[in-house]
Write a protein that holds these residues in place. Structure first.
Motif, short mmCIF file in Angstrom:
data_model
loop_
_atom_site.label_atom_id
_atom_site.label_comp_id
_atom_site.label_asym_id
_atom_site.label_seq_id
_atom_site.Cartn_x
_atom_site.Cartn_y
_atom_site.Cartn_z
N ASP A 1 0.86 -1.18 0.00
CA ASP A 1 0.00 0.00 0.00
C ASP A 1 0.90 1.23 0.00
O ASP A 1 1.09 1.89 1.02
CB ASP A 1 -0.92 -0.03 1.22
N ARG A 2 1.45 1.51 -1.14
CA ARG A 2 2.37 2.64 -1.27
C ARG A 2 1.81 3.65 -2.26
O ARG A 2 0.64 3.60 -2.61
CB ARG A 2 3.75 2.14 -1.71
N GLY A 3 2.65 4.53 -2.71
CA GLY A 3 2.21 5.56 -3.64
C GLY A 3 2.06 5.03 -5.06
O GLY A 3 2.24 3.84 -5.33
N ASP A 4 1.73 5.94 -5.95
CA ASP A 4 1.53 5.56 -7.36
C ASP A 4 2.46 6.31 -8.30
O ASP A 4 2.25 6.33 -9.51
CB ASP A 4 0.07 5.80 -7.76
N ILE A 5 3.50 6.94 -7.75
CA ILE A 5 4.46 7.65 -8.60
C ILE A 5 5.33 6.62 -9.32
O ILE A 5 5.91 5.72 -8.68
CB ILE A 5 5.34 8.61 -7.77
N VAL A 6 5.44 6.75 -10.63
CA VAL A 6 6.23 5.81 -11.42
C VAL A 6 7.64 6.39 -11.59
O VAL A 6 7.82 7.44 -12.22
CB VAL A 6 5.60 5.58 -12.80
N PRO A 7 8.66 5.73 -11.01
CA PRO A 7 10.01 6.28 -11.11
C PRO A 7 10.65 6.01 -12.47
O PRO A 7 10.32 5.03 -13.14
CB PRO A 7 10.76 5.53 -10.01
N VAL A 8 11.54 6.90 -12.85
CA VAL A 8 12.37 6.68 -14.05
C VAL A 8 13.69 6.09 -13.58
O VAL A 8 13.89 5.82 -12.40
CB VAL A 8 12.58 7.99 -14.82
N ARG A 9 14.60 5.90 -14.52
CA ARG A 9 15.93 5.37 -14.17
C ARG A 9 16.58 6.30 -13.13
O ARG A 9 16.78 7.48 -13.39
CB ARG A 9 16.78 5.32 -15.44
N PRO A 10 16.88 5.78 -11.93
CA PRO A 10 17.32 6.67 -10.86
C PRO A 10 18.73 7.22 -11.08
O PRO A 10 19.64 6.50 -11.51
CB PRO A 10 17.27 5.77 -9.62
N LEU A 11 18.87 8.50 -10.75
CA LEU A 11 20.19 9.12 -10.78
C LEU A 11 20.84 9.13 -9.40
O LEU A 11 22.07 9.20 -9.29
CB LEU A 11 20.08 10.57 -11.29
N HIS A 12 20.01 9.06 -8.34
CA HIS A 12 20.54 9.17 -6.99
C HIS A 12 19.61 8.40 -6.04
O HIS A 12 18.42 8.68 -5.96
CB HIS A 12 20.59 10.65 -6.57
N VAL A 13 20.16 7.42 -5.35
CA VAL A 13 19.42 6.61 -4.37
C VAL A 13 20.10 6.81 -3.02
O VAL A 13 21.32 6.70 -2.92
CB VAL A 13 19.41 5.12 -4.75
N ALA A 14 19.29 7.11 -1.99
CA ALA A 14 19.90 7.45 -0.70
C ALA A 14 19.06 7.01 0.47
O ALA A 14 17.82 6.88 0.37
CB ALA A 14 20.13 8.96 -0.63
N LEU A 15 19.74 6.75 1.59
CA LEU A 15 19.11 6.53 2.89
C LEU A 15 19.42 7.73 3.76
O LEU A 15 20.58 8.18 3.83
CB LEU A 15 19.65 5.27 3.58
N HIS A 16 18.39 8.27 4.44
CA HIS A 16 18.57 9.43 5.30
C HIS A 16 18.17 9.06 6.73
O HIS A 16 16.99 8.87 7.03
CB HIS A 16 17.72 10.60 4.81
N ARG A 17 19.19 8.89 7.59
CA ARG A 17 18.98 8.54 9.01
C ARG A 17 17.98 7.40 9.15
O ARG A 17 16.98 7.47 9.87
CB ARG A 17 18.52 9.76 9.80
N VAL A 18 18.25 6.32 8.43
CA VAL A 18 17.34 5.17 8.36
C VAL A 18 17.62 4.19 9.50
O VAL A 18 18.76 3.79 9.73
CB VAL A 18 17.45 4.46 7.00
N THR A 19 16.55 3.81 10.17
CA THR A 19 16.59 2.75 11.19
C THR A 19 15.64 1.64 10.74
O THR A 19 14.54 1.93 10.25
CB THR A 19 16.16 3.28 12.56
#
Length: 639
Positions: free
Chosen positions: A374-392
Motif C-alpha cells: 500500500d504505497r504511492g503511485d508515482i512511477v520512477p524513471v531510471r534513478p540518478l541518486h538513491v539514498a538513505l537518510h537517518r534510516v533505522t
C-alpha cells in the motif's frame, strides 16, 4: 584437580535449559476455541459455509454453479411430488383388494412416481457430475487467491513470526476446498429431502414432527462434540506435525543428502521423527476413544427417540386418526426425513471440518491483505541518486535494530562497496535500497522521492538484484535469464548479459544451449553447479538493464577466473547504472569509487580503498587478516 573434575562434569551434564525446537505459531488459545465450538455456534455457521462454498463456485464457473442449484431445487420438488403420489398409489392398491377395478385409478400415480424417480436419478447424475467439475476449479480459485495475497504482501510480512506457518495452514484449506462444493450440495440435497418429507408429514400427521426432530438432535449434538474433540486434538498436535514435515524434508532433500550420510545424522533425526510421531499418535488415540464414547451415547439416545416415533405412527393408525394408505406414505416420508436429518448431521459435520480449514485460508488472506503493498503511485524513471537518510530498521518482534540511523547514497555512474562482518546489516541495507522493505524510521529516496510514495512494481522494474540466495527456476536457460521479460533484441540481449557475467561459458556446454531445461530433478533437464547457477543469476540482473544494480556477494561460488571477469566489467556496467556491491573479498572493493563500512548496523567509516587501508579501523583489520593468511602460507612454504 577438583576444578578439573567440576569442568568435566559441567561439560558432560545434559543441558537443562536448552531451547526446544518449536514452531513459533500464534494459533489461538485452545481453551478459548473450545468455548466457541458449541452446537449453537457451529450450526449457525452452516449457512455461512454453504454461501462461501457456492460463492467460490460462482467465481470459478458461474454456468455450472447455476445449473447445479437448479438441479438441486428440481430434485427437491420431485421428492415432494413423489411422496404425495405415494398416498394415492397406496390407497388405490388397498381398495383393489376388494375391487380390482381400482387398480386402474393407481396408474396415474404410478406414472408420476416412476417419472419422479427417473428424473431424480438423472438429476442426481447431473448434480454429481457438476460437483466433480466444480471441485478442482474451486481449489484452483482458492489457491490463486492465496498466492495473489501472498505475492502482493510486503516483504516484511515474511519476517512476522508464524506468517509462514499460517500460510501452510491456509494451504491445507486449499487442499480441502475442492470437497466443499460436494459437501455443500449433499447438505442442500439432504435439506431438500427433509423439507419435502416435512411437508408431507405436516399434511398427514403434524404431531410426528417433534418426534422426528428428536431423533436427529442427539446425533447432531454428539457430532458437534466429536468435532470439537477432533479439532482440539489437531491443534494440540500441530507443532509435532510441523516437526514431522520439517524432518521429512531434511532427511530426504538432495541438498542435505550428502551431509546426512557423512555426518551419520540419520539415526538421530529419525529418533526425533519417531518421538514426534509417538506424541501425535497418543493424542489422536485419546481423541478417537473419547469421540467413540460420545458417538455411542448420541446413537443410543437417537435410537430410543426413533422407537418412540414409530410407536406414534402405530398409535395414530390404531386410533383411526390416519388411513392405512396415509400410514404407508408416512413410513416412506419418515424414512426420507430421517435420511435427510442424518444427512444434514453427517454432511454438516464434514462441512464444518472443511470450514475450519477454510477459516485458516480466509484468515491468511485477510492477514496478507492487512500487509498488502500500500504505497504511492508515482512511477520512477531510471534513478540518478538513491539514498538513505537517518534510516533505522528493526525486523518484526526483534529485540534490537538491525540498522540504526544510517546515511548512505549511490549515484548513477558510481560503484559503492559495502563491507562489514556477518550480522552487520548489509543484506538489510540492500533490501531497503531496492524497495523490498520500508524503513522503520527515516526515509529511503529515489531522486528525492520516498520509496513509500513510489509504485513498488514500477520501482522494481528499475532495480536489478543479485541476492546471496538466488533462485534456481525450473525453466530453460533463456527463461532463467530474461525471466519472462525479453527485450527487443531477444536472444542477442540474453547472450550479451550472459557474456558480461560469464554465463556464456555455461550456455556453451549445455546440450541445447539456451533451450536447455535447468531442472533435472523435475523434467529431465540438465543440472548446474552452484557456480554455474551464480553466473546465470548475474546474467539475469544484467539483462534487466535497470538503473540500480544491487549485488550481494555475487561471486561467492565462482572460481577466480569467473570472478575476475565480472569485476573487471563492472565499470562498463556503471556507465548508466548506480551499483551497490556487497563482498567479503576485500580485494574486489578496489573497483569501487567509495567503500562504506557497516558495524553493528551503523556506518562507521567511508572512503576509497587506499584511504581505508591506510588508517586504523575495521577495513584495515579485515584486510590485514586476509593478507595474514597469504603471508602465513608463504612462510610455511619457505620453511
Amino acid at each position: 584437580m577438583a576444578d578439573e573434575t567440576a569442568v568435566n562434569d559441567t561439560d558432560t551434564a545434559p543441558q537443562q535449559h536448552a531451547e526446544e525446537l518449536r514452531f513459533n505459531y500464534n494459533g489461538g488459545d485452545t481453551s478459548e476455541l473450545a468455548q466457541h465450538l458449541t452446537g449453537r455456534n457451529l450450526s449457525s455457521r452452516l449457512p455461512k459455509l454453504v454461501r462461501r462454498s457456492f460463492a467460490l463456485a460462482w467465481a470459478a464457473d458461474r454456468c455450472s454453479t447455476l445449473v447445479l442449484l437448479t438441479c438441486q431445487v428440481l430434485s427437491g420438488l420431485l421428492e415432494a411430488l413423489g411422496l404425495f403420489a405415494t398416498t394415492a398409489t397406496l390407497s388405490a392398491l388397498i381398495y383393489s383388494v376388494q375391487d380390482p377395478a381400482h387398480l386402474r385409478t393407481a396408474l396415474p400415480s404410478v406414472l408420476v412416481l416412476a417419472a419422479a424417480a427417473g428424473l431424480r436419478a438423472v438429476l442426481g447424475i447431473a448434480i454429481q457430475g457438476l460437483s466433480n467439475r466444480l471441485g478442482p476449479r474451486i481449489s484452483r480459485e482458492a489457491e490463486y487467491r492465496m498466492l495473489e495475497a501472498a505475492t502482493n504482501a510486503e516483504m516484511a510480512a515474511y519476517d512476522h513470526p508464524g506468517f509462514n506457518d499460517r500460510y501452510d495452514k491456509a494451504d491445507r484449506g486449499v487442499e480441502v476446498s475442492r470437497d466443499m462444493i460436494g459437501q455443500s450440495q449433499n447438505l442442500v440435497s439432504s435439506l431438500a429431502t427433509l423439507i419435502a418429507a416435512a411437508v408431507v408429514i405436516t399434511a398427514l400427521a403434524p404431531l410426528l414432527l417433534p418426534l422426528l426432530a428428536l431423533t436427529a438432535v442427539p446425533q447432531a449434538l454428539a457430532s458437534v462434540a466429536g468435532e470439537r474433540v477432533t479439532y482440539l486434538a489437531t491443534l494440540r498436535t500441530f507443532h509435532d506435525r510441523r516437526m514431522l514435515n520439517m524432518l521429512r524434508w531434511h532427511l530426504t532433500h538432495k541438498d542435505q543428502a550428502d551431509q546426512i550420510r557423512t555426518d551419520t545424522l540419520a539415526p538421530y533425526l529419525l529418533d526425533k521423527y519417531r518421538a514426534s510421531g509417538a506424541r501425535v499418535d497418543r493424542t489422536n488415540d485419546q481423541a478417537a476413544w473419547q469421540r467413540a464414547k460420545i458417538s455411542f451415547v448420541g446413537s443410543a439416545v437417537s435410537g430410543l427417540a426413533s422407537a418412540l416415533m414409530w410407536a406414534g405412527v402405530m398409535v395414530l393408525l390404531g386410533a383411526g386418526h390416519i388411513s392405512a394408505a396415509a400410514a404407508g406414505t408416512l413410513v416412506f416420508a419418515l424414512r426420507s426425513a430421517s435420511g435427510g436429518l442424518h444427512g444434514i448431521v453427517g454432511y454438516g459435520s464434514d462441512l464444518m471440518r472443511t470450514g475450519r480449514y477454510m477459516d485458516d485460508w480466509e484468515s491468511f488472506i485477510e492477514e496478507a491483505a492487512g500487509q498488502r503493498l500500500d504505497r504511492g503511485d508515482i512511477v520512477p524513471v531510471r534513478p540518478l541518486h538513491v539514498a538513505l537518510h537517518r534510516v533505522t530498521y528493526r525486523y518484526p518482534e526483534a529485540d534490537h535494530d538491525t540498522l540504526h540511523e544510517v546515511d548512505f547514497a549511490v549515484r548513477q555512474g558510481e560503484i559503492v562497496a559495502v563491507v562489514g562482518e556477518n550480522g552487520s546489516g548489509k543484506t538489510t541495507l540492500m533490501k531497503l535500497l531496492s524497495g523490498l522493505n520500508l524503513p522503520t524510521q527515516g526515509v529511503v529516496t529515489w531522486d528525492g522521492i520516498s520509496t513509500r510514495d513510489l509504485d513498488p512494481h514500477a520501482l522494481w522494474k528499475q532495480c536489478a538484484v543479485v541476492p546471496q540466495e538466488f533462485a534456481r527456476w525450473p525453466l530453460s536457460a533463456r527463461e532463467n535469464i530474461h525471466l519472462g521479460q525479453p527485450q527487443r533484441e531477444a536472444d542477442d540481449a540474453v547472450r550479451r548479459a550472459a557474456g558480461a557475467s560469464g554465463a556464456d561459458a555455461v550456455i556453451s556446454v549445455l546440450r541445447s544451449g539456451l533451450d536447455t531445461l535447468l531442472a533435472r530433478e523435475w523434467w529431465g533437464g540438465q543440472a548446474l553447479s552452484s557456480g554455474q547457477w551464480q553466473r546465470i543469476a548475474g546474467a539475469r540482473a544484467i539483462h534487466r538493464d535497470a538503473g540500480l544494480l544491487v549485488m550481494d556477494e555475487p561471486t561467492s561460488d565462482l572460481d577466480p577466473r569467473a570472478e575476475h571477469r565480472i569485476f573487471t566489467g563492472l565499470r562498463r556496467l556503471a556507465r548508466d547504472r548506480a551499483i551497490v556491491l556487497v563482498t567479503h573479498n576485500l580485494a574486489n572493493t578496489i573497483v569501487a569509487d567509495r567503500i562504506v563500512i557497516l558495524e553493528g548496523g551503523r556506518v562507521t567509516a567511508e572512503g576509497t580503498f587506499p584511504d581505508l587501508i591506510s588508517r586504523p579501523g575495521l577495513f584495515r583489520d579485515l584486510w590485514l587478516l586476509q593478507q595474514d593468511r597469504a603471508n602465513s602460507s608463504a612462510q610455511e612454504d619457505t620453511t
